[in-house]
Write an enzyme that holds these catalytic residues in place. Sequence first.
Site, short mmCIF file in Angstrom:
data_model
loop_
_atom_site.label_atom_id
_atom_site.label_comp_id
_atom_site.label_asym_id
_atom_site.label_seq_id
_atom_site.Cartn_x
_atom_site.Cartn_y
_atom_site.Cartn_z
N LYS A 252 0.77 -1.50 0.10
CA LYS A 252 -0.19 -0.12 -0.09
C LYS A 252 0.73 1.53 0.15
O LYS A 252 0.25 2.56 -0.26
CB LYS A 252 -1.00 0.30 1.39
CG LYS A 252 -2.50 -1.25 0.78
CD LYS A 252 -2.92 -0.91 1.27
CE LYS A 252 -4.62 -1.73 1.16
NZ LYS A 252 -6.05 -1.86 1.80
N LYS B 159 -11.22 -2.53 -3.77
CA LYS B 159 -11.67 -1.87 -3.79
C LYS B 159 -11.06 -0.59 -4.33
O LYS B 159 -12.16 0.31 -4.97
CB LYS B 159 -12.20 -0.89 -2.24
CG LYS B 159 -12.78 -1.99 -1.30
CD LYS B 159 -13.20 -1.81 0.23
CE LYS B 159 -13.24 -2.36 0.62
NZ LYS B 159 -13.07 -2.09 2.09
N LYS C 37 -5.03 -9.08 -6.98
CA LYS C 37 -6.81 -9.28 -6.00
C LYS C 37 -7.66 -8.59 -6.28
O LYS C 37 -7.53 -7.64 -7.13
CB LYS C 37 -5.80 -8.40 -4.72
CG LYS C 37 -7.02 -9.51 -3.30
CD LYS C 37 -6.11 -8.86 -1.87
CE LYS C 37 -6.77 -7.38 -2.07
NZ LYS C 37 -7.23 -7.03 -0.56
N1 AQP Z 1 -10.62 -10.30 -3.60
C1 AQP Z 1 -10.98 -10.80 -2.30
N2 AQP Z 1 -10.76 -11.97 -2.18
C2 AQP Z 1 -11.17 -12.69 -0.76
N3 AQP Z 1 -11.02 -11.42 0.22
C3 AQP Z 1 -10.87 -10.47 0.07
N4 AQP Z 1 -11.29 -9.59 1.28
C4 AQP Z 1 -10.59 -8.13 0.13
N5 AQP Z 1 -10.23 -8.21 -1.31
C5 AQP Z 1 -10.40 -9.51 -0.82
C6 AQP Z 1 -11.49 -9.51 2.80
O1 AQP Z 1 -12.76 -8.85 3.43
C7 AQP Z 1 -12.28 -7.89 4.47
C8 AQP Z 1 -12.92 -6.44 4.08
O2 AQP Z 1 -11.61 -6.12 3.98
P1 AQP Z 1 -11.54 -4.42 4.16
O3 AQP Z 1 -12.52 -3.04 4.23
O4 AQP Z 1 -10.02 -4.67 5.11
O5 AQP Z 1 -10.32 -3.93 2.61
P2 AQP Z 1 -9.34 -4.57 2.12
O6 AQP Z 1 -9.11 -6.06 2.83
O7 AQP Z 1 -8.37 -2.94 2.30
O8 AQP Z 1 -9.96 -4.74 0.60
P3 AQP Z 1 -9.54 -4.33 -1.10
O9 AQP Z 1 -10.83 -4.28 -1.66
O10 AQP Z 1 -7.93 -4.85 -0.74
O11 AQP Z 1 -9.53 -2.44 -0.32
P4 AQP Z 1 -8.12 -1.69 -1.10
O12 AQP Z 1 -8.02 -1.25 -2.74
O13 AQP Z 1 -7.90 -0.62 -0.28
O14 AQP Z 1 -6.83 -2.40 -0.78
C9 AQP Z 1 -10.84 -8.44 4.85
O15 AQP Z 1 -11.48 -10.04 5.34
C10 AQP Z 1 -10.41 -8.57 3.21
O16 AQP Z 1 -9.19 -10.32 3.81
#
Ligand code: AQP
Length: 333
Positions: free
Chosen positions: A114, A201, A198
């Site tokens: 990140k 968001k 992956k």
């Molecule tokens: N692609 C994914 N596959 C499976 N699980 C996922 N999670 C996120 N992306 C995937 C799981 O969702 C939960 C909430 O996640 P978060 O709110 O912490 O968001 P994140 O992991 O930061 O989601 P993103 O989409 O990956 O956001 P960005 O783009 O900001 O990095 C967690 O349990 C996570 O494991």
Amino acid sequence: MSKKIFSGVQPTGNLHLGNYLGAIKNFVNFQNQTNTDCIYCVVDLHAITVKQDPSKLKANIRETTAAFIASGLDHKKSIIFQQSMVASHSEFSWILGCSARMGWLNRMTQFKEKAGKDKEKASVGLYVYPVLMAADILLYDTTHVPVGEDQKQHLELTRDIAQKFNLDFNSNDFLKIPEPMIQKEFARIMSLKDGTKKMSKSDPSEMSRINLNDSKEEIENKIKKAKTDTLALPDNTNELENRPEAKNLLGIYSSLNNQEINKTIKEFSGKSFSEFKKKLSEIAIEKIYPISLEMSKLKKDFTFIDSVLTDGNAKADTISSKKVSEIKKIIGF
Ligand code: AQP
């Protein structure tokens, strides 16, 4: 022994199929098990580790709560609350930060990903994010944490912090050591545009993910345009290792259908992607569109959403403030 479940989702918008299949769907499964207490948190303190627009953040807090409820979480069975409204999280995080070691945090791959190349400009919050996550979990004597595979390393750090604190303060098992609960299959849902990345968001391409608030047409169109390869669908799992897009789409189909990938492979072996994608669209619409509809209804009902959070905040505060008082005594405050 009863299970205590804690998990959270960041209110950073664009909640997607990966968040649902990797996390929220399991939250609902746990809620419906006997002898299981569930606490689910909208982790807004985590969200501000990267810059957020205040008005969008407010809307996203409500949207994430709506997604929880629309996916089947029931605030009468589970505690659903907003992290920043329960002061214990910040207090506990500071205390645990004094047990966590720099060397441990330096190994966290999510920070490296990140922060990117210019890590000097990343916030201190982003660096200590895993300590706050440890505080979230340890405050509630959590036994199990359902998360996607990307959070496994943070869970291991949580365990290390708890063990070090218990040892340093000779406090036996004051901090309970939690178990990660990561699905064996389909733990990481990948981008529809690149099967090696992956689903996320923050991906600038809307076509890379199915959002939980997509319309039927959007779901169908995104699946139609999802990247594939030129071969027919395989007849065994080994072949999938070099075909990331096929592996991801077959995995999504299996996970939505609650079936093993071998069964899906048998169903579609030798068939074309266009035939498979039709079936995938049908099941995605069947499972995701009702969530989308319910979310849009709930999002208009601010009074209800806010009352769910207010009620959850009070319950979370009662449990966590007791743990904070206890840790203060142990430390000698
Ligand atoms: N692609 C994914 N596959 C499976 N699980 C996922 N999670 C996120 N992306 C995937 C799981 O969702 C939960 C909430 O996640 P978060 O709110 O912490 O968001 P994140 O992991 O930061 O989601 P993103 O989409 O990956 O956001 P960005 O783009 O900001 O990095 C967690 O349990 C996570 O494991």
